[in-house]
Design an enzyme around this catalytic site. Structure first.
Site, mmCIF file in Angstrom:
data_model
loop_
_atom_site.group_PDB
_atom_site.id
_atom_site.type_symbol
_atom_site.label_atom_id
_atom_site.label_comp_id
_atom_site.label_asym_id
_atom_site.label_seq_id
_atom_site.Cartn_x
_atom_site.Cartn_y
_atom_site.Cartn_z
ATOM 1 N N GLY A 224 0.820 -1.199 0.000
ATOM 2 C CA GLY A 224 0.000 0.000 0.000
ATOM 3 C C GLY A 224 0.859 1.256 0.000
ATOM 4 O O GLY A 224 2.065 1.207 0.246
ATOM 5 N N ASN A 225 0.242 2.384 -0.276
ATOM 6 C CA ASN A 225 0.962 3.653 -0.313
ATOM 7 C C ASN A 225 -0.005 4.810 -0.155
ATOM 8 O O ASN A 225 -1.204 4.675 -0.426
ATOM 9 C CB ASN A 225 1.779 3.799 -1.607
ATOM 10 C CG ASN A 225 1.111 3.135 -2.790
ATOM 11 O OD1 ASN A 225 0.180 3.692 -3.369
ATOM 12 N ND2 ASN A 225 1.551 1.929 -3.118
ATOM 13 N N GLY B 26 8.418 -0.205 0.339
ATOM 14 C CA GLY B 26 8.829 -1.309 1.202
ATOM 15 C C GLY B 26 9.214 -0.927 2.613
ATOM 16 O O GLY B 26 10.057 -1.588 3.226
ATOM 17 N N SER C 64 7.420 5.127 -3.290
ATOM 18 C CA SER C 64 6.597 3.961 -3.590
ATOM 19 C C SER C 64 6.685 3.586 -5.070
ATOM 20 O O SER C 64 6.735 4.448 -5.952
ATOM 21 C CB SER C 64 5.132 4.256 -3.236
ATOM 22 O OG SER C 64 4.274 3.276 -3.772
ATOM 23 N N SER C 65 6.667 2.297 -5.329
ATOM 24 C CA SER C 65 6.722 1.822 -6.713
ATOM 25 C C SER C 65 5.476 2.219 -7.503
ATOM 26 O O SER C 65 5.481 2.191 -8.736
ATOM 27 C CB SER C 65 6.873 0.292 -6.735
ATOM 28 O OG SER C 65 5.776 -0.332 -6.094
ATOM 29 N N GLU C 66 4.401 2.583 -6.796
ATOM 30 C CA GLU C 66 3.180 3.015 -7.471
ATOM 31 C C GLU C 66 3.148 4.524 -7.710
ATOM 32 O O GLU C 66 2.084 5.099 -7.970
ATOM 33 C CB GLU C 66 1.946 2.588 -6.671
ATOM 34 C CG GLU C 66 1.719 1.098 -6.577
ATOM 35 C CD GLU C 66 1.463 0.437 -7.932
ATOM 36 O OE1 GLU C 66 1.320 1.167 -8.930
ATOM 37 O OE2 GLU C 66 1.404 -0.797 -7.975
ATOM 38 N N HIS D 282 -4.952 -2.795 0.318
ATOM 39 C CA HIS D 282 -5.303 -4.135 -0.149
ATOM 40 C C HIS D 282 -6.295 -4.808 0.803
ATOM 41 O O HIS D 282 -6.044 -5.909 1.295
ATOM 42 C CB HIS D 282 -4.044 -4.999 -0.261
ATOM 43 C CG HIS D 282 -3.038 -4.490 -1.235
ATOM 44 N ND1 HIS D 282 -1.697 -4.807 -1.152
ATOM 45 C CD2 HIS D 282 -3.162 -3.686 -2.318
ATOM 46 C CE1 HIS D 282 -1.044 -4.228 -2.139
ATOM 47 N NE2 HIS D 282 -1.903 -3.535 -2.853
ATOM 48 N N HIS E 140 -5.531 -6.864 -7.639
ATOM 49 C CA HIS E 140 -4.539 -6.065 -6.908
ATOM 50 C C HIS E 140 -5.091 -5.497 -5.600
ATOM 51 O O HIS E 140 -4.696 -5.923 -4.527
ATOM 52 C CB HIS E 140 -4.056 -4.940 -7.828
ATOM 53 C CG HIS E 140 -2.862 -4.197 -7.329
ATOM 54 N ND1 HIS E 140 -1.889 -3.706 -8.158
ATOM 55 C CD2 HIS E 140 -2.481 -3.836 -6.083
ATOM 56 C CE1 HIS E 140 -0.957 -3.098 -7.448
ATOM 57 N NE2 HIS E 140 -1.304 -3.152 -6.183
#
Length: 225
Positions: free
Chosen positions: A40-41, A56, A84-86, A107, A168
């Site tokens: 999550g982010n 992470g 964040s990767s998103e 999530h 997702h």
């Protein structure tokens, strides 16, 4: 372009209050069981900058100094950690939705069930219609962290306040973090209601004209500034 980036960095002033609010809401997300581990982010838009949680990093150890700040093109202007990767998802939503200033990606269980089984949730309960939108859609699948996922998400989001990401999880948006978190909680509750209702029997759907009126009422007069 390099000069523009340098100028942007020199003018930036880290807003501790925004970073602290993200940390506080990250803990609320964790306490509500809306995500597990480091998934999550959360982000907040402040003018031409985006404050976002690092990739992470456990929420229970998060402090304001760990929050990353990027400009509207994703270039980092503050922070030592990786955002964040998103991040592409957040950038895309802010670019397309001028009304959005906070994003929460989680999530939760029932919302994730929706993301792997359904295409949409019709207007079934009034609070969901008002706070989230008339019909709530599931985006097309794409790999996490990709531009494709970001494009698919904004297409399914439209003018709503939530979108289910295929296979997702859930993304909610708001004028601020409080509205985004309420949207998360209402979306998860609505997902649970719909899934359980489908098991019981025929689901009663609100008339489209009533759903439209309820949504307009929330957007125009119900929210407190």
């Amino acid at each position: 372009m390099a000069k523009k980036t340098k100028k942007s960095v020199e003018k930036f002033s880290f807003n501790y209050d925004i970073a602290e609010s993200i940390v506080n809401y990250a803990r609320k997300v964790s306490e509500e069981g809306l995500t597990k581990g480091t998934w999550g982010n959360i982000s907040v838009r402040d003018g031409g900058y985006i404050y976002i949680t690092p990739s992470g990093f456990p929420y229970d150890k998060l402090t304001p100094k760990h929050i990353i700040v990027v400009d509207n093109e994703g270039r980092k202007v503050y922070g030592e950690l990786t955002p964040s990767s998103e991040l592409p998802l957040h950038i895309e939503i802010y670019e397309k939705r001028a009304d959005v200033h906070a994003i929460i990606h989680t999530h939760p269980v029932y919302s994730t069930i929706v993301s792997v089984t359904l295409k949409e949730i019709p207007p079934i309960v009034e609070d969901a219609v008002m706070i989230l939108g008339e019909r709530l859609f599931v985006s097309e699948y794409a790999l996490p962290g990709t531009e494709e996922l970001a494009r698919n998400a904004i297409k399914a989001l439209g003018n709503n306040h939530c979108v289910f990401l295929r296979n997702h999880g859930l993304v909610t948006v708001g004028e601020n973090l409080q509205e985004a978190l309420i949207a998360t909680l209402v979306a998860e509750k609505t997902a649970q209601i719909y899934i359980e209702a489908l098991r019981v029997g025929k689901v009663s759907i609100l008339p489209d004209e009533h759903a439209k009126l309820l949504r307009e009422k929330y957007l125009k007069s119900y929210r407190q500034k």
